[in-house]
Motif scaffolding. Sequence first.
Motif, PDB file in Angstrom:
ATOM      1  N   GLN A  23       0.864  -1.153   0.127  1.00  0.00           N
ATOM      2  CA  GLN A  23      -0.085  -0.171   0.301  1.00  0.00           C
ATOM      3  C   GLN A  23       0.834   0.941   0.198  1.00  0.00           C
ATOM      4  OE1 GLN A  23      -2.199   0.494   3.542  1.00  0.00           O
ATOM      5  NE2 GLN A  23      -3.563   2.056   2.636  1.00  0.00           N
ATOM      6  N   LEU A  24       0.383   2.219  -1.067  1.00  0.00           N
ATOM      7  CA  LEU A  24       1.688   3.200  -0.836  1.00  0.00           C
ATOM      8  C   LEU A  24       0.588   4.442  -0.022  1.00  0.00           C
ATOM      9  CD1 LEU A  24       2.339   3.548  -4.760  1.00  0.00           C
ATOM     10  CD2 LEU A  24       3.818   2.758  -2.787  1.00  0.00           C
ATOM     11  N   THR A  25       1.864   4.846   0.800  1.00  0.00           N
ATOM     12  CA  THR A  25       1.301   6.191   1.272  1.00  0.00           C
ATOM     13  C   THR A  25       1.849   6.936   1.416  1.00  0.00           C
ATOM     14  OG1 THR A  25       0.415   4.445   3.142  1.00  0.00           O
ATOM     15  CG2 THR A  25       0.463   6.385   3.604  1.00  0.00           C
ATOM     16  N   THR A  26       1.780   8.201   1.335  1.00  0.00           N
ATOM     17  CA  THR A  26       1.790   9.675   0.902  1.00  0.00           C
ATOM     18  C   THR A  26       2.330  10.659   2.229  1.00  0.00           C
ATOM     19  OG1 THR A  26       1.146  10.086  -1.312  1.00  0.00           O
ATOM     20  CG2 THR A  26       2.331  11.544  -0.217  1.00  0.00           C
ATOM     21  N   ASP A  27       3.302  11.304   2.389  1.00  0.00           N
ATOM     22  CA  ASP A  27       3.384  11.856   3.434  1.00  0.00           C
ATOM     23  C   ASP A  27       3.399  13.523   3.023  1.00  0.00           C
ATOM     24  OD1 ASP A  27       4.069  13.195   6.181  1.00  0.00           O
ATOM     25  OD2 ASP A  27       6.722  12.322   6.200  1.00  0.00           O
ATOM     26  N   TYR A  28       2.382  14.080   3.760  1.00  0.00           N
ATOM     27  CA  TYR A  28       2.148  15.621   3.406  1.00  0.00           C
ATOM     28  C   TYR A  28       2.847  16.361   4.469  1.00  0.00           C
ATOM     29  CZ  TYR A  28      -0.894  13.667   0.089  1.00  0.00           C
ATOM     30  OH  TYR A  28      -1.119  13.150  -0.737  1.00  0.00           O
ATOM     31  N   SER A  29       3.299  15.484   5.183  1.00  0.00           N
ATOM     32  CA  SER A  29       4.606  16.332   6.191  1.00  0.00           C
ATOM     33  C   SER A  29       5.126  17.959   6.250  1.00  0.00           C
ATOM     34  CB  SER A  29       4.598  16.101   7.380  1.00  0.00           C
ATOM     35  OG  SER A  29       6.107  15.242   6.666  1.00  0.00           O
ATOM     36  N   GLY A  30       6.071  17.437   4.597  1.00  0.00           N
ATOM     37  CA  GLY A  30       6.649  18.809   3.874  1.00  0.00           C
ATOM     38  C   GLY A  30       5.866  19.969   2.620  1.00  0.00           C
ATOM     39  N   TYR A  31       5.392  19.745   2.763  1.00  0.00           N
ATOM     40  CA  TYR A  31       4.052  20.847   1.864  1.00  0.00           C
ATOM     41  C   TYR A  31       3.940  21.938   3.628  1.00  0.00           C
ATOM     42  CZ  TYR A  31       3.903  17.142  -1.447  1.00  0.00           C
ATOM     43  OH  TYR A  31       3.874  16.598  -2.367  1.00  0.00           O
ATOM     44  N   SER A  32       3.539  22.883   2.425  1.00  0.00           N
ATOM     45  CA  SER A  32       3.494  24.246   3.426  1.00  0.00           C
ATOM     46  C   SER A  32       1.831  24.363   2.823  1.00  0.00           C
ATOM     47  CB  SER A  32       4.515  25.695   3.100  1.00  0.00           C
ATOM     48  OG  SER A  32       4.260  25.028   1.640  1.00  0.00           O
ATOM     49  N   VAL A  33       1.193  25.483   4.015  1.00  0.00           N
ATOM     50  CA  VAL A  33      -0.080  25.678   3.423  1.00  0.00           C
ATOM     51  C   VAL A  33      -0.171  26.389   3.700  1.00  0.00           C
ATOM     52  CG1 VAL A  33      -2.487  26.065   4.919  1.00  0.00           C
ATOM     53  CG2 VAL A  33      -0.961  24.133   5.316  1.00  0.00           C
ATOM     54  N   VAL A  34      -0.882  27.438   2.071  1.00  0.00           N
ATOM     55  CA  VAL A  34      -0.785  28.218   1.050  1.00  0.00           C
ATOM     56  C   VAL A  34      -2.274  29.019   1.416  1.00  0.00           C
ATOM     57  CG1 VAL A  34      -0.218  29.945  -0.243  1.00  0.00           C
ATOM     58  CG2 VAL A  34       1.040  28.241  -0.221  1.00  0.00           C
ATOM     59  N   GLY A  35      -2.441  30.281   1.997  1.00  0.00           N
ATOM     60  CA  GLY A  35      -3.883  31.119   2.398  1.00  0.00           C
ATOM     61  C   GLY A  35      -4.016  31.492   0.499  1.00  0.00           C
ATOM     62  N   ALA A  36      -4.944  31.118   1.240  1.00  0.00           N
ATOM     63  CA  ALA A  36      -6.429  32.029  -0.293  1.00  0.00           C
ATOM     64  C   ALA A  36      -6.102  33.276  -0.490  1.00  0.00           C
ATOM     65  CB  ALA A  36      -7.557  31.993  -0.461  1.00  0.00           C
ATOM     66  N   ARG A  37      -5.642  33.900  -1.839  1.00  0.00           N
ATOM     67  CA  ARG A  37      -5.607  35.339  -1.782  1.00  0.00           C
ATOM     68  C   ARG A  37      -6.300  35.853  -2.355  1.00  0.00           C
ATOM     69  NH1 ARG A  37      -0.426  32.928  -3.765  1.00  0.00           N
ATOM     70  NH2 ARG A  37       0.953  33.011  -2.607  1.00  0.00           N
ATOM     71  N   HIS A  38      -7.089  37.050  -2.147  1.00  0.00           N
ATOM     72  CA  HIS A  38      -7.848  38.273  -2.860  1.00  0.00           C
ATOM     73  C   HIS A  38      -7.452  39.377  -3.050  1.00  0.00           C
ATOM     74  CE1 HIS A  38     -10.714  34.764  -1.005  1.00  0.00           C
ATOM     75  NE2 HIS A  38      -9.879  35.084   0.141  1.00  0.00           N
ATOM     76  N   PRO A  39      -7.223  39.631  -4.328  1.00  0.00           N
ATOM     77  CA  PRO A  39      -6.357  40.408  -4.611  1.00  0.00           C
ATOM     78  C   PRO A  39      -7.503  42.331  -4.723  1.00  0.00           C
ATOM     79  CG  PRO A  39      -6.589  39.271  -6.388  1.00  0.00           C
ATOM     80  CD  PRO A  39      -6.864  38.129  -5.214  1.00  0.00           C
ATOM     81  N   TRP A  40      -8.933  41.393  -5.040  1.00  0.00           N
ATOM     82  CA  TRP A  40     -10.204  42.499  -5.461  1.00  0.00           C
ATOM     83  C   TRP A  40     -10.525  43.029  -3.667  1.00  0.00           C
ATOM     84  CZ3 TRP A  40      -9.107  44.914  -9.510  1.00  0.00           C
ATOM     85  CH2 TRP A  40      -9.480  44.803 -10.696  1.00  0.00           C
ATOM     86  N   ARG A  41     -10.017  42.544  -2.889  1.00  0.00           N
ATOM     87  CA  ARG A  41     -10.946  42.725  -1.906  1.00  0.00           C
ATOM     88  C   ARG A  41      -9.762  43.360  -1.216  1.00  0.00           C
ATOM     89  NH1 ARG A  41     -10.986  38.221   2.558  1.00  0.00           N
ATOM     90  NH2 ARG A  41     -12.755  37.360   1.034  1.00  0.00           N
ATOM     91  N   TRP A  42      -8.510  43.573  -0.913  1.00  0.00           N
ATOM     92  CA  TRP A  42      -7.341  44.175  -1.216  1.00  0.00           C
ATOM     93  C   TRP A  42      -7.017  45.641  -1.683  1.00  0.00           C
ATOM     94  CZ3 TRP A  42      -5.140  44.455   3.556  1.00  0.00           C
ATOM     95  CH2 TRP A  42      -5.029  42.771   4.421  1.00  0.00           C
ATOM     96  N   VAL A  43      -8.022  45.767  -2.850  1.00  0.00           N
ATOM     97  CA  VAL A  43      -8.153  47.068  -4.287  1.00  0.00           C
ATOM     98  C   VAL A  43      -9.581  47.639  -3.194  1.00  0.00           C
ATOM     99  CG1 VAL A  43      -8.792  48.307  -6.365  1.00  0.00           C
ATOM    100  CG2 VAL A  43      -7.524  45.734  -6.055  1.00  0.00           C
ATOM    101  N   GLY A  44     -10.341  46.592  -3.075  1.00  0.00           N
ATOM    102  CA  GLY A  44     -11.932  47.155  -2.471  1.00  0.00           C
ATOM    103  C   GLY A  44     -11.468  48.113  -0.744  1.00  0.00           C
ATOM    104  N   THR A  45     -11.216  47.603   0.329  1.00  0.00           N
ATOM    105  CA  THR A  45     -10.370  48.154   0.696  1.00  0.00           C
ATOM    106  C   THR A  45      -9.487  49.380   1.352  1.00  0.00           C
ATOM    107  OG1 THR A  45      -9.808  45.730   1.563  1.00  0.00           O
ATOM    108  CG2 THR A  45      -8.711  47.526   3.427  1.00  0.00           C
ATOM    109  N   VAL A  46      -8.532  49.290  -0.391  1.00  0.00           N
ATOM    110  CA  VAL A  46      -7.676  50.733   0.219  1.00  0.00           C
ATOM    111  C   VAL A  46      -8.743  52.191  -0.794  1.00  0.00           C
ATOM    112  CG1 VAL A  46      -5.581  50.913  -1.000  1.00  0.00           C
ATOM    113  CG2 VAL A  46      -5.826  49.412  -0.464  1.00  0.00           C
ATOM    114  N   ILE A  47      -9.491  51.548  -1.396  1.00  0.00           N
ATOM    115  CA  ILE A  47     -10.432  52.629  -1.820  1.00  0.00           C
ATOM    116  C   ILE A  47     -10.909  53.600  -1.383  1.00  0.00           C
ATOM    117  CG2 ILE A  47     -11.971  53.142  -3.844  1.00  0.00           C
ATOM    118  CD1 ILE A  47     -10.790  51.135  -5.549  1.00  0.00           C
ATOM    119  N   VAL A  48     -11.755  51.764  -0.659  1.00  0.00           N
ATOM    120  CA  VAL A  48     -12.977  52.773   0.994  1.00  0.00           C
ATOM    121  C   VAL A  48     -11.882  53.501   1.479  1.00  0.00           C
ATOM    122  CG1 VAL A  48     -14.863  51.677   2.576  1.00  0.00           C
ATOM    123  CG2 VAL A  48     -14.451  51.171   0.227  1.00  0.00           C
TER     124      VAL A  48
END
Length: 334
Positions: A23-48
């Motif tokens: 049975q092949l089991t993959t170890d994911y402990s070496g991967y880093s978690v990357v948060g979702a990016r919301h560029p338009w939210r930041w643009v709206g925040t800067v404008i407001v």
Amino acid sequence: MPAIDTAPVQDPEREGTPAAQPQLTTDYSGYSVVGARHPWRWVGTVIVAGIAAAILYSLFTNPRWEWDVVAQWFTAESILRGLGETLKLTAIAGTLGFVLGFVLALMRLSSSPLFSSVSWTFSWIFRSTPLLVQLLLWYNLGYLYDKISLGIPFTSVTFFEVQTTTLISQFAAAVLGLTLNQAAYSAEIIRGGILSVDQGQLEAAAALGIPKWRRSTRIVLPQAMRAILPTAFNEIIGLVKGTSIVYVLAYSELFYTVQVIYNRTQQVLPLLLVATIWYIVITSVLSIAQYYIERHYSRGALRTLPLTPWQKVRRFASTHAPRKESHEPAKSNR
């Protein structure tokens, strides 16, 4: 490279005998978690944020706002007296209006044609005429009736009699106009809240033999309050601002007091700002009360109650607080 576990797997049908395929089991402990990016939210925040900063800059740098005059009159004795009259009118008209509205709602839901017709006619008349007209009508009631008497109808027996102009003062006309107008809208709000409760629950409670008054107070009312409260608080907030219309009766509430002062000093905008800030303070307090009362009645409807502002602050502080780095050596998994 992710590690591959090649340990043999036991065959479920033949215990104790290793399977031919590993049975092949993959170890994911070496991967880093990357948060979702919301560029338009930041643009709206800067404008407001930029628009808000520009408005605040204009408010505090334009000398024509005359903030020193606002500070001078904000806690003046005459302003505080007018504020007290506004709060008194709101409390009296709001309480009496919702009590009368509750009675009218029950009459509208009654199986009696007379009760239902009277309630509908009352709401129809007072919702069809402007509040200003109602106030002026009550204040000039003495033109229609010289005296108001209490006795046995259609007879000459009288227990109480008073001159209408003496009984209907500026304060009485304001309370009558605001209360009856508020009752007409409150009746529909309460009726809608009662009708929002599922009738199947009442039928089930009746089948269990629960008394009618207990069904009303323990089943109907708590659920109806969830539908009644948001609109009811909107009405109360509207009533706070609606008290300003009684200035036509020359009653010394907050707005009329401000008018008297700026007619004498010609400082119109600063004194209007004084009234505006006080109205904002009152409605803010009512909004806070609305939040906590709605949170109380949401129990049973929500799995998790919404956080209070203080709980949100504590959660934000605990989430963004700097974490202490641990200097203990990492344990090996081998």
